[in-house]
Motif scaffolding. Structure first.
Motif, PDB file in Angstrom:
ATOM      1  N   ILE A  63      31.854   1.619 -29.867  1.00 39.75           N
ATOM      2  CA  ILE A  63      30.929   2.709 -29.638  1.00 39.75           C
ATOM      3  C   ILE A  63      31.119   3.815 -28.596  1.00 39.75           C
ATOM      4  O   ILE A  63      31.151   3.250 -27.658  1.00 39.75           O
ATOM      5  CB  ILE A  63      29.251   2.430 -29.363  1.00 39.75           C
ATOM      6  CG1 ILE A  63      28.963   1.137 -30.501  1.00 39.75           C
ATOM      7  CG2 ILE A  63      28.353   3.467 -29.435  1.00 39.75           C
ATOM      8  CD1 ILE A  63      27.751   0.364 -30.104  1.00 39.75           C
ATOM      9  N   ASN A  64      31.484   4.914 -29.158  1.00 40.35           N
ATOM     10  CA  ASN A  64      31.890   5.709 -28.078  1.00 40.35           C
ATOM     11  C   ASN A  64      33.205   5.348 -27.093  1.00 40.35           C
ATOM     12  O   ASN A  64      33.064   5.550 -25.928  1.00 40.35           O
ATOM     13  CB  ASN A  64      30.731   6.753 -27.496  1.00 40.35           C
ATOM     14  CG  ASN A  64      30.186   7.468 -28.149  1.00 40.35           C
ATOM     15  OD1 ASN A  64      30.500   8.084 -29.270  1.00 40.35           O
ATOM     16  ND2 ASN A  64      28.999   8.229 -27.693  1.00 40.35           N
ATOM     17  N   GLY A  65      33.870   4.498 -27.710  1.00 39.79           N
ATOM     18  CA  GLY A  65      34.946   3.940 -26.785  1.00 39.79           C
ATOM     19  C   GLY A  65      34.612   2.709 -26.031  1.00 39.79           C
ATOM     20  O   GLY A  65      35.534   2.044 -25.727  1.00 39.79           O
ATOM     21  N   MET A  66      33.472   2.125 -26.324  1.00 37.87           N
ATOM     22  CA  MET A  66      33.118   0.859 -25.717  1.00 37.87           C
ATOM     23  C   MET A  66      32.733  -0.372 -26.627  1.00 37.87           C
ATOM     24  O   MET A  66      32.147  -0.013 -27.604  1.00 37.87           O
ATOM     25  CB  MET A  66      31.585   1.127 -24.775  1.00 37.87           C
ATOM     26  CG  MET A  66      31.568   2.232 -23.754  1.00 37.87           C
ATOM     27  SD  MET A  66      32.585   1.739 -22.299  1.00 37.87           S
ATOM     28  CE  MET A  66      31.807   0.448 -21.490  1.00 37.87           C
ATOM     29  N   THR A 104      35.259   4.191 -39.441  1.00 34.46           N
ATOM     30  CA  THR A 104      34.813   4.939 -38.436  1.00 34.46           C
ATOM     31  C   THR A 104      33.569   5.798 -39.198  1.00 34.46           C
ATOM     32  O   THR A 104      33.878   6.689 -39.978  1.00 34.46           O
ATOM     33  CB  THR A 104      35.876   5.797 -37.703  1.00 34.46           C
ATOM     34  OG1 THR A 104      36.788   5.083 -37.395  1.00 34.46           O
ATOM     35  CG2 THR A 104      35.410   6.775 -36.748  1.00 34.46           C
ATOM     36  N   LEU A 105      32.367   5.628 -38.293  1.00 27.96           N
ATOM     37  CA  LEU A 105      31.209   6.558 -38.843  1.00 27.96           C
ATOM     38  C   LEU A 105      30.631   7.423 -37.644  1.00 27.96           C
ATOM     39  O   LEU A 105      30.707   6.872 -36.518  1.00 27.96           O
ATOM     40  CB  LEU A 105      30.238   5.433 -39.358  1.00 27.96           C
ATOM     41  CG  LEU A 105      30.655   4.527 -40.635  1.00 27.96           C
ATOM     42  CD1 LEU A 105      29.766   3.500 -40.609  1.00 27.96           C
ATOM     43  CD2 LEU A 105      30.743   5.334 -41.828  1.00 27.96           C
ATOM     44  N   LYS A 106      30.010   8.216 -38.177  1.00 24.30           N
ATOM     45  CA  LYS A 106      29.254   9.079 -36.994  1.00 24.30           C
ATOM     46  C   LYS A 106      27.703   8.547 -37.502  1.00 24.30           C
ATOM     47  O   LYS A 106      27.087   8.505 -38.358  1.00 24.30           O
ATOM     48  CB  LYS A 106      28.971  10.481 -37.319  1.00 24.30           C
ATOM     49  CG  LYS A 106      28.184  11.228 -36.408  1.00 24.30           C
ATOM     50  CD  LYS A 106      28.348  12.909 -36.865  1.00 24.30           C
ATOM     51  CE  LYS A 106      27.438  13.709 -35.896  1.00 24.30           C
ATOM     52  NZ  LYS A 106      26.427  14.470 -36.542  1.00 24.30           N
ATOM     53  N   LEU A 107      27.094   7.871 -36.187  1.00 21.13           N
ATOM     54  CA  LEU A 107      25.437   7.464 -36.176  1.00 21.13           C
ATOM     55  C   LEU A 107      24.744   8.584 -35.716  1.00 21.13           C
ATOM     56  O   LEU A 107      25.100   9.038 -34.431  1.00 21.13           O
ATOM     57  CB  LEU A 107      25.801   6.260 -35.250  1.00 21.13           C
ATOM     58  CG  LEU A 107      26.520   5.062 -35.771  1.00 21.13           C
ATOM     59  CD1 LEU A 107      26.045   3.956 -34.910  1.00 21.13           C
ATOM     60  CD2 LEU A 107      25.653   4.556 -37.045  1.00 21.13           C
ATOM     61  N   ASP A 108      23.813   8.739 -36.479  1.00 21.66           N
ATOM     62  CA  ASP A 108      22.856   9.364 -36.062  1.00 21.66           C
ATOM     63  C   ASP A 108      21.604   8.895 -35.813  1.00 21.66           C
ATOM     64  O   ASP A 108      21.154   8.067 -36.584  1.00 21.66           O
ATOM     65  CB  ASP A 108      22.645  10.791 -37.070  1.00 21.66           C
ATOM     66  CG  ASP A 108      23.728  11.664 -37.332  1.00 21.66           C
ATOM     67  OD1 ASP A 108      24.165  12.260 -36.195  1.00 21.66           O
ATOM     68  OD2 ASP A 108      24.165  11.840 -38.325  1.00 21.66           O
ATOM     69  N   ASP A 109      20.659   9.534 -34.839  1.00 24.59           N
ATOM     70  CA  ASP A 109      19.431   8.798 -34.615  1.00 24.59           C
ATOM     71  C   ASP A 109      18.392   9.069 -35.425  1.00 24.59           C
ATOM     72  O   ASP A 109      18.348  10.282 -36.269  1.00 24.59           O
ATOM     73  CB  ASP A 109      18.733   9.407 -33.158  1.00 24.59           C
ATOM     74  CG  ASP A 109      17.786   8.442 -32.547  1.00 24.59           C
ATOM     75  OD1 ASP A 109      18.120   7.393 -32.337  1.00 24.59           O
ATOM     76  OD2 ASP A 109      16.704   8.911 -32.498  1.00 24.59           O
ATOM     77  N   LEU A 113      26.453   9.201 -32.214  1.00 20.93           N
ATOM     78  CA  LEU A 113      27.606   8.335 -31.689  1.00 20.93           C
ATOM     79  C   LEU A 113      28.580   8.443 -32.510  1.00 20.93           C
ATOM     80  O   LEU A 113      28.336   8.427 -33.826  1.00 20.93           O
ATOM     81  CB  LEU A 113      26.944   6.972 -31.207  1.00 20.93           C
ATOM     82  CG  LEU A 113      25.897   6.582 -30.099  1.00 20.93           C
ATOM     83  CD1 LEU A 113      25.169   5.397 -30.331  1.00 20.93           C
ATOM     84  CD2 LEU A 113      26.395   7.271 -29.004  1.00 20.93           C
ATOM     85  N   THR A 114      29.882   7.861 -32.362  1.00 19.44           N
ATOM     86  CA  THR A 114      30.745   7.558 -33.158  1.00 19.44           C
ATOM     87  C   THR A 114      31.105   6.192 -32.938  1.00 19.44           C
ATOM     88  O   THR A 114      31.106   5.639 -31.875  1.00 19.44           O
ATOM     89  CB  THR A 114      32.191   8.468 -32.785  1.00 19.44           C
ATOM     90  OG1 THR A 114      32.003   9.721 -32.835  1.00 19.44           O
ATOM     91  CG2 THR A 114      33.178   7.952 -33.545  1.00 19.44           C
ATOM     92  N   ILE A 115      31.159   5.377 -34.320  1.00 24.75           N
ATOM     93  CA  ILE A 115      31.458   3.877 -34.122  1.00 24.75           C
ATOM     94  C   ILE A 115      32.670   3.571 -35.046  1.00 24.75           C
ATOM     95  O   ILE A 115      32.574   4.195 -36.095  1.00 24.75           O
ATOM     96  CB  ILE A 115      30.088   3.322 -34.600  1.00 24.75           C
ATOM     97  CG1 ILE A 115      30.192   1.722 -34.240  1.00 24.75           C
ATOM     98  CG2 ILE A 115      29.684   3.706 -35.947  1.00 24.75           C
ATOM     99  CD1 ILE A 115      28.817   0.927 -34.500  1.00 24.75           C
TER     100      ILE A 115
END
Length: 159
Positions: free
Chosen positions: A49-52, A74-79, A150-152
């Motif tokens: 998650i964002n590199g972590m 790889t996905l873009k996570l939105d709140d 976030l990017t995951i």
């Protein structure tokens, strides 16, 4: 008369075996909670998650197997509703054998069938029809609350 007694004995035996295969829910509710869902056969995944990096454990189900077939992804996570992060998957997953819905817990990784999206809960939420549990974060779920988007990267961890 002996045939009747034998037939009744056989029926009772079959009923007893069937009851053992389908235990009652232990949650005391009519809707399955996250704790009610078995995690008999599991698979580990890595989520970056964002590199972590962190890990999660997936349960074995037809929906989860469909999800695993998409990995790595790889996905873009939105709140969504300050409760969960969502991302739309490239294809709909099967709902074969899935419950009507679940009551998700913090850290649950789920699939929301009506919209075809992945939903990862970082706050508690109530029962949702159409929600299917895929697995659960082992650690690091708090990283989801850090920002709106976030990017995951999700990938399988070889056994």
């Amino acid at each position: 008369m002996k045939k009747l007694v034998l037939a009744l004995s056989l029926l009772c035996s079959i009923a007893a075996c069937s009851a053992e295969k389908h235990p009652a829910s232990t949650s005391g509710t009519e809707h399955p909670t996250s704790a009610d869902l078995k995690e008999a056969s599991t698979m580990k995944i890595r989520l970056t998650i964002n590199g972590m990096p962190t890990t999660a454990t997936l349960i074995d189900s037809p929906t989860t197997r469909d999800f695993i077939a998409l990995l790595p992804i790889t996905l873009k996570l939105d709140d969504y509703a300050s409760t969960e992060k969502i991302a739309y998957l490239p294809k709909n997953l099967t709902t074969q054998g899935a419950p009507a819905g679940i009551d998700p817990a913090v850290g649950d990784i789920t699939y929301y069938a009506p919209w075809g999206n992945l939903a990862i809960f970082y706050r508690d939420f109530g029962y949702s029809k159409g929600l299917i549990k895929l697995g659960r974060f082992d650690t690091g779920v708090e990283a989801l609350a850090a920002s709106d988007s976030l990017t995951i990267l999700i990938e399988a961890i070889p056994r």
